[in-house]
Design a protein around this motif. Structure first.
Motif, PDB file in Angstrom:
ATOM      1  N   TRP A   1       5.826  -3.191   3.694  1.00  0.00           N
ATOM      2  CA  TRP A   1       7.205  -3.008   4.165  1.00  0.00           C
ATOM      3  C   TRP A   1       7.233  -2.170   5.438  1.00  0.00           C
ATOM      4  O   TRP A   1       7.963  -2.478   6.386  1.00  0.00           O
ATOM      5  CB  TRP A   1       8.046  -2.342   3.092  1.00  0.00           C
ATOM      6  CG  TRP A   1       8.340  -3.207   1.913  1.00  0.00           C
ATOM      7  CD1 TRP A   1       8.044  -4.537   1.760  1.00  0.00           C
ATOM      8  CD2 TRP A   1       8.977  -2.815   0.703  1.00  0.00           C
ATOM      9  NE1 TRP A   1       8.461  -4.986   0.531  1.00  0.00           N
ATOM     10  CE2 TRP A   1       9.030  -3.963  -0.141  1.00  0.00           C
ATOM     11  CE3 TRP A   1       9.504  -1.613   0.238  1.00  0.00           C
ATOM     12  CZ2 TRP A   1       9.599  -3.914  -1.409  1.00  0.00           C
ATOM     13  CZ3 TRP A   1      10.066  -1.578  -1.034  1.00  0.00           C
ATOM     14  CH2 TRP A   1      10.117  -2.709  -1.842  1.00  0.00           C
TER      15      TRP A   1
ATOM     16  N   THR B   1       3.969  -9.684  -0.285  1.00  0.00           N
ATOM     17  CA  THR B   1       3.625  -8.589  -1.198  1.00  0.00           C
ATOM     18  C   THR B   1       3.372  -9.073  -2.627  1.00  0.00           C
ATOM     19  O   THR B   1       3.308  -8.255  -3.548  1.00  0.00           O
ATOM     20  CB  THR B   1       4.735  -7.521  -1.212  1.00  0.00           C
ATOM     21  OG1 THR B   1       5.967  -8.107  -1.661  1.00  0.00           O
ATOM     22  CG2 THR B   1       4.943  -6.933   0.172  1.00  0.00           C
TER      23      THR B   1
ATOM     24  N   THR C   1      10.543 -14.415  -0.008  1.00  0.00           N
ATOM     25  CA  THR C   1      10.257 -13.460  -1.075  1.00  0.00           C
ATOM     26  C   THR C   1      11.018 -13.813  -2.338  1.00  0.00           C
ATOM     27  O   THR C   1      12.052 -14.475  -2.293  1.00  0.00           O
ATOM     28  CB  THR C   1      10.621 -12.024  -0.630  1.00  0.00           C
ATOM     29  OG1 THR C   1      10.250 -11.097  -1.660  1.00  0.00           O
ATOM     30  CG2 THR C   1      12.110 -11.881  -0.341  1.00  0.00           C
TER      31      THR C   1
ATOM     32  N   GLU D   1      12.951  -6.164  -1.855  1.00  0.00           N
ATOM     33  CA  GLU D   1      12.270  -6.398  -0.588  1.00  0.00           C
ATOM     34  C   GLU D   1      13.220  -7.001   0.441  1.00  0.00           C
ATOM     35  O   GLU D   1      13.291  -6.550   1.589  1.00  0.00           O
ATOM     36  CB  GLU D   1      11.087  -7.328  -0.832  1.00  0.00           C
ATOM     37  CG  GLU D   1      10.216  -7.584   0.373  1.00  0.00           C
ATOM     38  CD  GLU D   1       8.881  -8.156  -0.067  1.00  0.00           C
ATOM     39  OE1 GLU D   1       7.981  -7.357  -0.399  1.00  0.00           O
ATOM     40  OE2 GLU D   1       8.740  -9.390  -0.098  1.00  0.00           O
TER      41      GLU D   1
ATOM     42  N   ARG E   1       2.888  -2.479  -1.697  1.00  0.00           N
ATOM     43  CA  ARG E   1       4.105  -3.137  -1.224  1.00  0.00           C
ATOM     44  C   ARG E   1       4.794  -2.287  -0.168  1.00  0.00           C
ATOM     45  O   ARG E   1       5.250  -2.784   0.858  1.00  0.00           O
ATOM     46  CB  ARG E   1       5.032  -3.403  -2.412  1.00  0.00           C
ATOM     47  CG  ARG E   1       6.241  -4.250  -2.076  1.00  0.00           C
ATOM     48  CD  ARG E   1       6.996  -4.604  -3.345  1.00  0.00           C
ATOM     49  NE  ARG E   1       6.151  -5.387  -4.236  1.00  0.00           N
ATOM     50  CZ  ARG E   1       6.147  -5.280  -5.555  1.00  0.00           C
ATOM     51  NH1 ARG E   1       6.940  -4.419  -6.151  1.00  0.00           N
ATOM     52  NH2 ARG E   1       5.347  -6.033  -6.273  1.00  0.00           N
TER      53      ARG E   1
ATOM     54  N   TYR F   1      11.261 -11.000  -4.336  1.00  0.00           N
ATOM     55  CA  TYR F   1      11.626  -9.625  -4.649  1.00  0.00           C
ATOM     56  C   TYR F   1      12.959  -9.275  -3.997  1.00  0.00           C
ATOM     57  O   TYR F   1      13.072  -9.188  -2.773  1.00  0.00           O
ATOM     58  CB  TYR F   1      10.537  -8.659  -4.166  1.00  0.00           C
ATOM     59  CG  TYR F   1       9.223  -8.841  -4.887  1.00  0.00           C
ATOM     60  CD1 TYR F   1       9.093  -8.486  -6.227  1.00  0.00           C
ATOM     61  CD2 TYR F   1       8.115  -9.360  -4.231  1.00  0.00           C
ATOM     62  CE1 TYR F   1       7.886  -8.646  -6.892  1.00  0.00           C
ATOM     63  CE2 TYR F   1       6.902  -9.522  -4.890  1.00  0.00           C
ATOM     64  CZ  TYR F   1       6.793  -9.162  -6.218  1.00  0.00           C
ATOM     65  OH  TYR F   1       5.599  -9.321  -6.873  1.00  0.00           O
TER      66      TYR F   1
END
Length: 342
Positions: free
Chosen positions: A179, A167, A196, A201, A175, A198
């Motif tokens: 997901w 993402t 990732t 996330e 995003r 994030y």
């Protein structure tokens, strides 16, 4: 259906060097079949190199790695037949339609013309791109391109999918679409290894998280266990601009209540903060009484459960990219008391 009796991914003591740079320094990693594993770490931590080793794109210099039971060096072809890979940038052809991208990939993987058409239609429908399937990919949004790239890696129905920062660069809507697609894959039994930066996330998608820094795994476990090991953040904001004495008194009271963890005082914000053990929230009424007893009037007492950002700060001493950050308070958690260090 994949064999769930053995791990989908096993790495033991994997070392990988590029010149004088040691990208992986004895990385250990185990991903049970049928789960989503989040590989979390800052830029340069070794996440992408780990995926490249597992996908047989580079060979390890030392250590062993197995995917779906196959050795990544001695049985590379079998590994490639068992995986799908979506990198950091969409690799689809923008000059043709989404449907034609998938059909072409099907033919390249030796599906017959009819089977390739059927598979393309099935994937577009399942992942919410059926209406856009006959549009040129250059007209897709960034999120749609990433979703198409993700499902392109599924044309052969691999039991294991590697997603390398899928993402990156997407807006919140894009995003969320990725997901949703990952959740659908996991619900269908696909094993997913997700790298990732994030934190949200990883928290939303992963059954287990492995925190990687400087080429090695420094902590592993389910998100809730990693966060619980950090403790709870308590912040006290004073009602008026305090002198050093009042701020110091508040810090002493908070430190006595917490019993562990360093208290951070911020004079400009009129706050004192500590990251402390879980369950301390039952002592908040006592905290207010003791502040009052030393003449400190609190405008606000805030209690916040730990986040993965706190975990990351405590383990690595720096914030992961792509997050809002936790300010200077996270430094109070740098006590090394996680109990989950690999």
């Amino acid at each position: 259906m994949s064999d769930t009796s053995r791990p989908a991914v096993e790495m033991a003591g994997v070392v990988k060097r590029f010149g004088t740079t040691e990208a992986l320094r004895g990385l250990d990693l185990t991903v049970p079949a049928g789960t989503v594993c989040g590989l979390l770490g800052p830029n340069g931590a070794g996440k992408t190199t780990a995926v490249r080793v597992l996908a047989t794109l580079v060979a390890p210099d030392r250590g062993t790695a197995r995917v779906a039971g196959y050795d990544v060096v001695r049985e590379a072809e079998a590994v490639r037949r068992s995986i799908g890979l979506a990198g950091q940038h969409a690799a689809v052809d923008e000059g043709v339609t989404g449907r034609d991208n998938l059909r072409l990939l099907g033919r390249l993987h030796h599906l017959g013309a009819r089977a390739a058409r059927t598979r393309a239609d099935e994937l577009l429908e399942r992942h919410g791109l059926a209406e856009a399937g006959d549009r040129l990919v250059r007209t897709y949004s960034g999120g749609m391109r990433r979703r198409l790239d993700l499902i392109a890696s599924l044309v052969t129905g691999p039991p294991l999918l590697f997603l390398d920062e899928p993402t990156t660069g997407l807006d919140p809507r894009g995003r969320q679409g990725v997901w949703d697609a990952v959740k659908d894959l996991a619900d269908g039994g696909t094993t997913v290894l997700l790298t990732t930066q994030y934190l949200e996330e990883a928290d939303r998608l992963a059954d287990d998280i492995v925190v990687v820094d400087h080429g090695a795994a420094i902590a592993t476990g389910p998100p809730h266990r990693l966060k619980a090991a950090i403790g709870t953040r308590i912040s006290v904001t004073l009602a008026e601009s305090p002198d050093a004495g009042r701020l110091g008194s508040a810090a002493v009271v908070l430190a006595a209540l917490a019993k562990n963890g360093d208290v951070v005082a911020d004079h400009a914000e009129r706050t004192v903060t500590v990251v402390t053990r879980p369950g301390v929230e039952v002592l908040l009424p006592r905290l207010v009484r003791e502040l009052d007893a030393v003449g400190v009037v609190a405008r606000d007492v805030a209690l916040r459960p730990p986040s993965l950002d706190d975990v990351f700060l405590a383990l690595t001493g720096g914030a992961a990219g792509g997050t809002g950050g936790a300010g200077g308070v996270g430094a109070a958690g740098g006590t090394g008391a996680l109990g989950v260090v690999a």
